[in-house]
Design a protein around this motif. Structure first.
Motif, PDB file in Angstrom:
ATOM      1  N   CYS A 174       0.697  -1.227  -0.221  1.00 22.53           N
ATOM      2  CA  CYS A 174       0.182   0.076   0.141  1.00 22.53           C
ATOM      3  C   CYS A 174       1.036   1.285  -0.206  1.00 22.53           C
ATOM      4  N   ASN A 175       0.199   2.215  -0.421  1.00 21.82           N
ATOM      5  CA  ASN A 175       0.957   3.840  -0.444  1.00 21.82           C
ATOM      6  C   ASN A 175       0.341   4.404   0.707  1.00 21.82           C
ATOM      7  N   TRP A 176       1.301   4.281   1.824  1.00 21.19           N
ATOM      8  CA  TRP A 176       1.074   4.976   3.067  1.00 21.19           C
ATOM      9  C   TRP A 176       0.895   6.539   2.796  1.00 21.19           C
ATOM     10  N   PRO A 177      -0.084   7.224   3.449  1.00 20.85           N
ATOM     11  CA  PRO A 177      -1.106   7.019   4.303  1.00 20.85           C
ATOM     12  C   PRO A 177      -2.385   6.511   3.811  1.00 20.85           C
ATOM     13  N   ASN A 178      -2.724   6.148   2.492  1.00 20.39           N
ATOM     14  CA  ASN A 178      -3.993   5.578   2.001  1.00 20.39           C
ATOM     15  C   ASN A 178      -4.163   4.303   2.944  1.00 20.39           C
ATOM     16  N   GLU A 212       0.972   4.181  13.631  1.00 23.79           N
ATOM     17  CA  GLU A 212      -0.157   4.556  13.360  1.00 23.79           C
ATOM     18  C   GLU A 212      -0.780   3.303  12.377  1.00 23.79           C
ATOM     19  N   LEU A 213       0.239   2.998  11.652  1.00 28.22           N
ATOM     20  CA  LEU A 213       0.067   1.876  10.579  1.00 28.22           C
ATOM     21  C   LEU A 213      -0.457   0.761  11.277  1.00 28.22           C
ATOM     22  N   VAL A 229       4.672  -6.834   9.539  1.00 31.60           N
ATOM     23  CA  VAL A 229       4.664  -5.458   9.057  1.00 31.60           C
ATOM     24  C   VAL A 229       6.010  -5.278   8.740  1.00 31.60           C
ATOM     25  N   VAL A 230       5.942  -4.867   7.283  1.00 33.81           N
ATOM     26  CA  VAL A 230       7.352  -4.997   6.624  1.00 33.81           C
ATOM     27  C   VAL A 230       7.591  -3.582   6.150  1.00 33.81           C
ATOM     28  N   ILE A 231       8.623  -2.971   6.579  1.00 32.74           N
ATOM     29  CA  ILE A 231       8.756  -1.166   6.690  1.00 32.74           C
ATOM     30  C   ILE A 231      10.225  -1.401   5.590  1.00 32.74           C
ATOM     31  N   ILE A 250      12.201   1.470  14.757  1.00 35.42           N
ATOM     32  CA  ILE A 250      10.941   1.010  13.977  1.00 35.42           C
ATOM     33  C   ILE A 250      10.501  -0.096  14.351  1.00 35.42           C
ATOM     34  N   GLY A 251      11.179  -0.968  14.797  1.00 37.76           N
ATOM     35  CA  GLY A 251      10.781  -2.385  15.519  1.00 37.76           C
ATOM     36  C   GLY A 251      10.020  -2.224  16.662  1.00 37.76           C
ATOM     37  N   ALA A 252      10.538  -1.418  17.644  1.00 38.07           N
ATOM     38  CA  ALA A 252       9.532  -0.810  18.855  1.00 38.07           C
ATOM     39  C   ALA A 252       8.562  -0.136  18.492  1.00 38.07           C
ATOM     40  N   ALA A 253       8.054   0.221  17.336  1.00 38.80           N
ATOM     41  CA  ALA A 253       6.518   0.763  16.877  1.00 38.80           C
ATOM     42  C   ALA A 253       5.956  -0.314  16.395  1.00 38.80           C
TER      43      ALA A 253
END
Length: 283
Positions: A174-178, A212-213, A229-231, A250-253
């Motif tokens: 997906c294209n965040w923040p969509n 938020e995601l 959740v793949v960042i 990022i992992g903590a989020a």
């Protein structure tokens, strides 16, 4: 947290043997995954493009441990039966290491309109959802008789099945923040958002955005089964401490995977090689 690499199938990354070489080096350096884009037509210039399934076949053959797959394939522009054959063969070739990433495609005008196909997002999304449904049924090895608005699979049984049961994991792009694609992602096994700075187009996955995601997906899921959740972002090979700090936040989020992402521009193959050989930003 797992760590991977994501490269284009475009420009310096269009040559299958070179991409397979990167994947082999990634495995040797301790990375957990290697993923490639899937474009047939790149919307920003007449660059060389490599077929992602050929690239992934060589990646599977050149590695023994790491996960791999397309991030992401526009399933709506590929026939589900062909996809079922390709993905099953790759999963079996690799001993059960395929991850199937799927999304609408980018851009719709290039990937669909070029060939005279509909570019309306609602139609493409409908075909994507039906394609994923049929793909899952075909992977089961059971008889399939599906008649949707866009996709048909009439009285067909696919054998053999993938090694992974009940199926390879499916990650939705997906294209965040969509947020609309989060509903689709919540029905599958993971979400792989593109978090891009509007100022300069660079990777911009902030911990706040990841939180938020994760919250948004969590509200849509039933809570059963693992979910990734793949960042994707970019960290410096020459500053490992800074890289670890970035990825730890990022992992903590709530992220479960961090991917080092590369673009189809001059010099990126060399940058990818250096970053891969420096190893993942583990603590």
């Amino acid at each position: 947290m797992r760590y991977g690499v994501c490269v284009p199938n475009i420009g310096e990354f269009a040559e299958p043997r070179q991409v397979a070489g990167l994947a082999r080096r990634a495995e040797e350096a301790g990375w957990d995954g290697f993923f490639v884009w899937d474009h047939v037509v790149f919307p920003f210039g007449a660059l060389e493009v490599g077929d992602p399934w050929v690239l992934l076949t060589l990646v599977a053959a050149e590695t023994e441990r790491i996960r791999f797959g397309p991030l992401v394939t526009a399933a709506a522009r590929r026939r589900p039966g062909v996809l079922a054959r390709q993905t099953t063969s790759l999963d079996r070739l690799s001993g059960g290491r395929l991850v199937f990433g799927a999304g609408l495609g980018f851009t719709l005008e290039a990937e669909f309109g070029t060939w005279g196909e509909p570019v309306e997002p609602a139609q493409v999304a409908g075909r994507l959802d039906e394609s994923l449904a049929v793909l899952e049924l075909l992977w089961s090895g059971e008889k399939v008789d599906f008649h949707g608005e866009y996709v048909t699979a009439a009285d067909v049984t696919f054998q053999p099945t993938p090694v992974q049961r009940p199926r390879p994991p499916v990650w939705i792009g997906c294209n965040w923040p969509n947020r609309r694609p989060l509903d689709r992602a919540a029905r599958w096994d993971g979400v792989a958002p593109m978090m891009i700075s509007p100022a300069d187009g660079s990777w911009d996955p902030t911990p706040e955005a990841v939180t938020e995601l994760v919250t948004g997906v969590g509200k849509r899921r039933d809570g059963t089964g693992p979910f990734d959740v793949v960042i994707t972002g970019r960290t410096p090979a020459e500053r490992p401490g800074e890289a670890r700090t970035t990825v730890e936040a990022i992992g903590a989020a709530g992220a479960t995977w961090w991917l080092e992402g590369f673009r189809p521009q001059p010099g990126e193959y060399g940058d990818a090689l250096r970053r891969i050989e420096a190893g993942p930003p583990r603590s």
